[in-house]
Write an enzyme that holds these catalytic residues in place. Sequence first.
Site, PDB file in Angstrom:
ATOM      1  N   ALA A 289      57.246  38.938  63.078  1.00 29.13           N
ATOM      2  CA  ALA A 289      56.088  38.234  63.635  1.00 29.13           C
ATOM      3  C   ALA A 289      56.419  36.745  63.567  1.00 29.13           C
ATOM      4  O   ALA A 289      57.235  36.315  62.747  1.00 29.13           O
ATOM      5  CB  ALA A 289      54.848  38.570  62.815  1.00 29.13           C
TER       6      ALA A 289
ATOM      7  N   GLY B 251      58.099  42.443  61.515  1.00 27.97           N
ATOM      8  CA  GLY B 251      57.453  43.069  62.675  1.00 27.97           C
ATOM      9  C   GLY B 251      58.442  43.699  63.640  1.00 27.97           C
ATOM     10  O   GLY B 251      58.082  44.610  64.390  1.00 27.97           O
TER      11      GLY B 251
ATOM     12  N   GLU C 257      59.166  47.010  62.235  1.00 28.65           N
ATOM     13  CA  GLU C 257      57.945  47.806  62.424  1.00 28.65           C
ATOM     14  C   GLU C 257      57.811  48.281  63.871  1.00 28.65           C
ATOM     15  O   GLU C 257      57.380  49.403  64.128  1.00 28.65           O
ATOM     16  CB  GLU C 257      56.730  46.985  61.989  1.00 28.65           C
TER      17      GLU C 257
ATOM     18  N   GLU D 220      58.858  40.452  54.163  1.00 30.68           N
ATOM     19  CA  GLU D 220      57.561  39.773  54.070  1.00 30.68           C
ATOM     20  C   GLU D 220      57.236  39.231  52.684  1.00 30.68           C
ATOM     21  O   GLU D 220      56.637  38.163  52.545  1.00 30.68           O
ATOM     22  CB  GLU D 220      56.429  40.722  54.518  1.00 30.68           C
TER      23      GLU D 220
HETATM   24  N1  CO8 Z   1      59.159  33.493  63.558  1.00 36.99           N
HETATM   25  C1  CO8 Z   1      59.283  32.307  64.190  1.00 36.99           C
HETATM   26  N2  CO8 Z   1      60.474  31.742  64.514  1.00 36.99           N
HETATM   27  C2  CO8 Z   1      61.580  32.432  64.173  1.00 36.99           C
HETATM   28  C3  CO8 Z   1      61.533  33.667  63.513  1.00 36.99           C
HETATM   29  C4  CO8 Z   1      60.251  34.199  63.198  1.00 36.99           C
HETATM   30  N3  CO8 Z   1      60.084  35.405  62.605  1.00 36.99           N
HETATM   31  N4  CO8 Z   1      62.786  34.088  63.301  1.00 36.99           N
HETATM   32  C5  CO8 Z   1      63.604  33.154  63.817  1.00 36.99           C
HETATM   33  N5  CO8 Z   1      62.884  32.142  64.358  1.00 36.99           N
HETATM   34  C6  CO8 Z   1      63.361  30.922  64.997  1.00 36.99           C
HETATM   35  C7  CO8 Z   1      63.900  29.939  63.978  1.00 36.99           C
HETATM   36  O1  CO8 Z   1      62.852  29.209  63.384  1.00 36.99           O
HETATM   37  C8  CO8 Z   1      64.804  29.092  64.822  1.00 36.99           C
HETATM   38  O2  CO8 Z   1      64.016  28.176  65.551  1.00 36.99           O
HETATM   39  P1  CO8 Z   1      64.537  26.627  65.707  1.00 36.99           P
HETATM   40  O3  CO8 Z   1      65.840  26.754  66.460  1.00 36.99           O
HETATM   41  O4  CO8 Z   1      63.447  26.002  66.500  1.00 36.99           O
HETATM   42  O5  CO8 Z   1      64.717  26.110  64.334  1.00 36.99           O
HETATM   43  C9  CO8 Z   1      65.360  30.088  65.842  1.00 36.99           C
HETATM   44  O6  CO8 Z   1      64.475  31.214  65.828  1.00 36.99           O
HETATM   45  C10 CO8 Z   1      66.739  30.589  65.480  1.00 36.99           C
HETATM   46  O7  CO8 Z   1      66.682  31.086  64.142  1.00 36.99           O
HETATM   47  P2  CO8 Z   1      67.719  30.641  62.997  1.00 36.99           P
HETATM   48  O8  CO8 Z   1      68.232  29.270  63.270  1.00 36.99           O
HETATM   49  O9  CO8 Z   1      67.061  30.879  61.688  1.00 36.99           O
HETATM   50  O10 CO8 Z   1      68.897  31.683  63.295  1.00 36.99           O
HETATM   51  P3  CO8 Z   1      69.910  32.311  62.237  1.00 36.99           P
HETATM   52  O11 CO8 Z   1      70.903  33.071  63.043  1.00 36.99           O
HETATM   53  O12 CO8 Z   1      70.406  31.277  61.286  1.00 36.99           O
HETATM   54  O13 CO8 Z   1      69.031  33.346  61.357  1.00 36.99           O
HETATM   55  C11 CO8 Z   1      67.397  35.112  61.053  1.00 36.99           C
HETATM   56  C12 CO8 Z   1      68.453  34.473  61.996  1.00 36.99           C
HETATM   57  C13 CO8 Z   1      68.089  35.685  59.839  1.00 36.99           C
HETATM   58  C14 CO8 Z   1      66.724  36.219  61.843  1.00 36.99           C
HETATM   59  C15 CO8 Z   1      66.396  34.023  60.605  1.00 36.99           C
HETATM   60  O14 CO8 Z   1      65.913  33.357  61.757  1.00 36.99           O
HETATM   61  C16 CO8 Z   1      65.228  34.552  59.855  1.00 36.99           C
HETATM   62  O15 CO8 Z   1      65.337  34.839  58.668  1.00 36.99           O
HETATM   63  N6  CO8 Z   1      64.057  34.725  60.527  1.00 36.99           N
HETATM   64  C17 CO8 Z   1      62.852  35.147  59.898  1.00 36.99           C
HETATM   65  C18 CO8 Z   1      62.899  36.622  59.567  1.00 36.99           C
HETATM   66  C19 CO8 Z   1      61.624  37.061  58.882  1.00 36.99           C
HETATM   67  O16 CO8 Z   1      61.296  36.633  57.794  1.00 36.99           O
HETATM   68  N7  CO8 Z   1      60.868  37.962  59.561  1.00 36.99           N
HETATM   69  C20 CO8 Z   1      59.641  38.478  59.036  1.00 36.99           C
HETATM   70  C21 CO8 Z   1      58.502  37.644  59.491  1.00 36.99           C
HETATM   71  S1  CO8 Z   1      56.958  38.151  58.771  1.00 36.99           S
HETATM   72  C22 CO8 Z   1      56.511  39.498  59.635  1.00 36.99           C
HETATM   73  O17 CO8 Z   1      57.189  39.955  60.525  1.00 36.99           O
HETATM   74  C23 CO8 Z   1      55.209  40.129  59.258  1.00 36.99           C
HETATM   75  C24 CO8 Z   1      54.814  41.250  60.189  1.00 36.99           C
HETATM   76  C25 CO8 Z   1      53.387  41.611  60.010  1.00 36.99           C
HETATM   77  C26 CO8 Z   1      52.488  40.512  60.509  1.00 36.99           C
HETATM   78  C27 CO8 Z   1      51.076  40.827  60.222  1.00 36.99           C
HETATM   79  C28 CO8 Z   1      50.144  39.848  60.903  1.00 36.99           C
HETATM   80  C29 CO8 Z   1      49.408  38.959  59.968  1.00 36.99           C
END
Ligand code: CO8
Length: 260
Positions: free
Chosen positions: A66, A111, A114, A134
């Site tokens: 998400a 997400g 999921e 999460e």
């Molecule tokens: N949300 C928003 N932006 C994201 C997300 C995300 N989940 N994942 C990546 N991005 C963005 C980064 O911020 C970055 O943006 P910018 O270039 O503007 O800085 C761009 O995508 C590229 O990402 P990275 O530079 O971080 O790329 P890497 O190759 O270094 O890393 C990863 C890739 C490992 C995927 C890393 O981006 C990461 O860890 N992302 C987050 C993963 C995460 O924690 N996901 C879980 C989120 S919480 C969730 O899903 C809850 C679900 C239930 C929700 C319920 C509703 C309330």
Amino acid sequence: MTYENVILDKEDNLATLYINRPKAMNALNRETLLDIKAVLMDVKNDSDVKTLIITGSGEKAFVAGADIAYMHNLSVSEARAFSQLGQDVFRMIELMEKPVIAAINGFALGGGCELAMACDIRLAAEHAVFGQPEVGLGVIPGYGGTQRLARLVGEGRAKELIFTGDTIKTPEAYRIGLVNHVYPGSELMDQAKKLAGKIARQAPLAVGYSKTAVGKGLQVDIDTGIGMESDLFGMCFATEDQKEGMKAFMEKRKPDFKTK
Ligand code: CO8
């Protein structure tokens, strides 16, 4: 119809939904969930479509979760509503009487994992990464992850993945039963289409009834489940496909299913 955050492609009996937010690793915000919902309605109502593949645009991410930027300032009630929206959309995938294949082409985190779990069958690229990270963000899985992960891989493994936030790569996801098949990234979509084609050659209503029987059966006791199975089995005999399928067998030829 065109969408801002997803691409819908239709070819013969197959629809492919690409989650398409390359700048955010295909992360799910409210608009993206609403786009997915609109696509699911379209696919459900399009009698020409027999199978749906869900994948991510690009090679890096299926869906990286998400959208954290969207979520970070939500109030309690807004967060609950955002969770429910995702849950409702993912449940539509499960309740739709058409098979949905996840082609997991990269990160499937939070997400994203999921979303993949709500699909019927998961195919993964060798380089894909799975996890429910999460708790590291101070929240819990909110799109059904606490429920579906335990159902798919068992309680102990699900709790360990969720409590630690650990990510796992495709070979481990395959080992624990989170994905059905593993392919090199370059072959993933071809394999997903091959599988979709194989399913599309079967009797469509029977495939749909099977999905209902397995899905609903997992939520009830065995006697209720097999009762539901015989009801659905009986309903097959009201279809042209049953007549054609069995007649074709008797006549030693391939069936020609007409149902859409
Ligand atoms: N949300 C928003 N932006 C994201 C997300 C995300 N989940 N994942 C990546 N991005 C963005 C980064 O911020 C970055 O943006 P910018 O270039 O503007 O800085 C761009 O995508 C590229 O990402 P990275 O530079 O971080 O790329 P890497 O190759 O270094 O890393 C990863 C890739 C490992 C995927 C890393 O981006 C990461 O860890 N992302 C987050 C993963 C995460 O924690 N996901 C879980 C989120 S919480 C969730 O899903 C809850 C679900 C239930 C929700 C319920 C509703 C309330």
